[in-house]
Design a protein around this motif. Sequence first.
Motif, short mmCIF file in Angstrom:
data_model
loop_
_atom_site.label_atom_id
_atom_site.label_comp_id
_atom_site.label_asym_id
_atom_site.label_seq_id
_atom_site.Cartn_x
_atom_site.Cartn_y
_atom_site.Cartn_z
N PHE A 106 37.26 30.99 42.21
CA PHE A 106 36.47 31.00 43.45
C PHE A 106 35.11 31.68 43.22
O PHE A 106 35.05 32.76 42.61
CB PHE A 106 37.25 31.74 44.54
N LEU A 154 37.39 26.07 53.24
CA LEU A 154 38.38 26.30 52.17
C LEU A 154 39.61 25.41 52.37
O LEU A 154 40.03 25.17 53.50
CB LEU A 154 38.83 27.76 52.19
N GLU A 175 40.27 26.78 47.38
CA GLU A 175 39.07 26.23 46.75
C GLU A 175 38.07 25.79 47.82
O GLU A 175 38.45 25.39 48.92
CB GLU A 175 39.45 25.03 45.87
N LEU A 210 43.77 31.88 45.41
CA LEU A 210 42.37 31.52 45.10
C LEU A 210 42.31 31.09 43.64
O LEU A 210 42.96 31.70 42.78
CB LEU A 210 41.44 32.72 45.30
N SER A 212 40.24 34.46 40.60
CA SER A 212 41.55 33.87 40.85
C SER A 212 42.48 35.00 41.29
O SER A 212 42.39 36.12 40.77
CB SER A 212 42.11 33.21 39.59
#
Length: 608
Positions: free
Chosen positions: A388, A576, A580, A385, A376
């Motif tokens: 991930f 993406l 995510e 993010l 993250s």
Amino acid sequence: MEYFKKILRFAKPYQKYGYLNIFFNILYALFSALSFAALIPMLDVLFKQDKKVFEEPTYTDLGHLKDYLQEYINFKVTAYSGNDEMKGLVLVIGLVLILFLMKNFFNYLAMYYITFLRNGVLKDIRNKMYKKIVELPISYYSEKRKGDVIARITSDVLEIQHSFLSVLELIVREPLTIIFTIIIMFGISTKLTLFVFIFIPLAGMIISRIGKSLKKKSDRVQKESGEFLSIVEETLGGLRVIKAFNAESKFQKTFNASTYRFFDFSNKLLNRQNLASPTGEFLGILVIGVLLWFGGKMVLIDKTLDASSFIAYMGLAYNILTPAKAISKASYGVKKGDAAAERVLEILETENPIGEIENPIHKTTFESGVSIENVSFKYEDEYVLKNFNLTVPKGHTVALVGQSGSGKSTIANLVTRFYDVNEGIIKIDDTDIKHLTKNSLRNLMGLVTQDSILFNDTVRNNIGLGKENATDEEIIEAAKIANAHEFISQLPNGYDTNIGDSGNKLSGGQKQRLSIARAVLKNPPLMILDEATSALDTESERLVQDALEKMMKNRTSIVIAHRLSTIQNANTIIVLQKGEIVEQGSHTQLLESNGVYKKLVTMQSFDS
């Protein structure tokens, strides 16, 4: 003085020059005082011809040292000149001239040696600052204006030299000159010297009050200097856009407003500073005036002081004024230097958040691949993010696609450790990249970005950045793989052609192919391509795409792309959305699944 002490640490390698400066300053201060004291026998020869000494005087005690020395010099002059008055005068003038010559010779030597220390410290501070500027993470410069950083390494460092390091010249010389002069003044007349000491603290208090606000005013001047340098730097970087939108007048107004503020702050600073010199001089002349009155009374009425001693005494009193003014000026300099040093030390003492652990691993091989686990990350408040996960096996090409802001470029920034993750871990061959030296981590990677970052140098040196001491053959071979050799050969001086600031003498496609040649020359096991073809026309893209495919052959690659042509041959495509993964698979699989990827293709986010 806290900042002054920190700056003085840089003087340590040059301390031998400091000691030599101190030694010659002691001699300068001594001869400075003696040169005025030597006026007494000269004046005696001129005005006391009836008081010649024919017998050598006898030394009695320290209290009568001045009378003994005066009579001894008189005796020597009388013995040398005989009945020829001019002969004695020439001897005494010669003595005075030699003393003044020695004083100035030692002054030159003191300044000669301090120059090496001053300029050495200036050089080392600039080198240390440049090293720090390069070391600090990219995130630091998203908060700082580049022009302000440039102002700190140029004008602020120069201000330190003019202020703090000028004090080093004065710190020994001027106080010693005052001390030696006062000792001789006490020798001539204790009563008159004590009278002077009543006025000196009073003058010092008035001068110190003037300098109190200088640091604050100087700080504002230096900050504004950084402000308008930033405007110049931004203007030069975006000149094409400024002209295209006829925004010259808008930027001119912004610049004019900054220079007006600089004008205003500078006037206030310099006017306050300029007040010091006339105030100091007037106070000094006031002391001289009082001395003339009190000393004249001692000569004319009390008869406790002879005329030649009083004239020499006045010379010595005036000799105190110059170093006293220099010390007062230096105190203002320290206040100005204090503001500059604070700004310089702010950069030098900034902690680098992307550090290395103790005894990090120096990794030279790439065995199994890259894995991103539960990562993250946020630049400010919102996560770019979230939890991930991604694995890039060795030899595979993984492409990242998605709309702007989905976190694609962030992944490239995290894998290269331009930024550190907030949560989670990134591994290369099962080793956390935080446990590797930054140098060895980045040695395993090649980077080709959307903006071809080139330097104002030759083609050869721009490509050669990829490998230290690369041979001409290696550079040419890399250029051939990048489809760049042909256009380079047609340049006026071939590989020795200067490509201008940011490579502005080349087209977008040519610049991009030079960037690829640089990455090819480095020959890293892991390649990161950050939208490497998004800014190119179709013809350039075809050449660049071909170059990229040659470069990616048998190599592990992470590709961030807007164009389909760049990624359709990737082993895995990751789609993406808001940090995510929403889809992953091959180009064919993703089209068949009729999801987000197909929608992106249909919307022509990718150029088919």
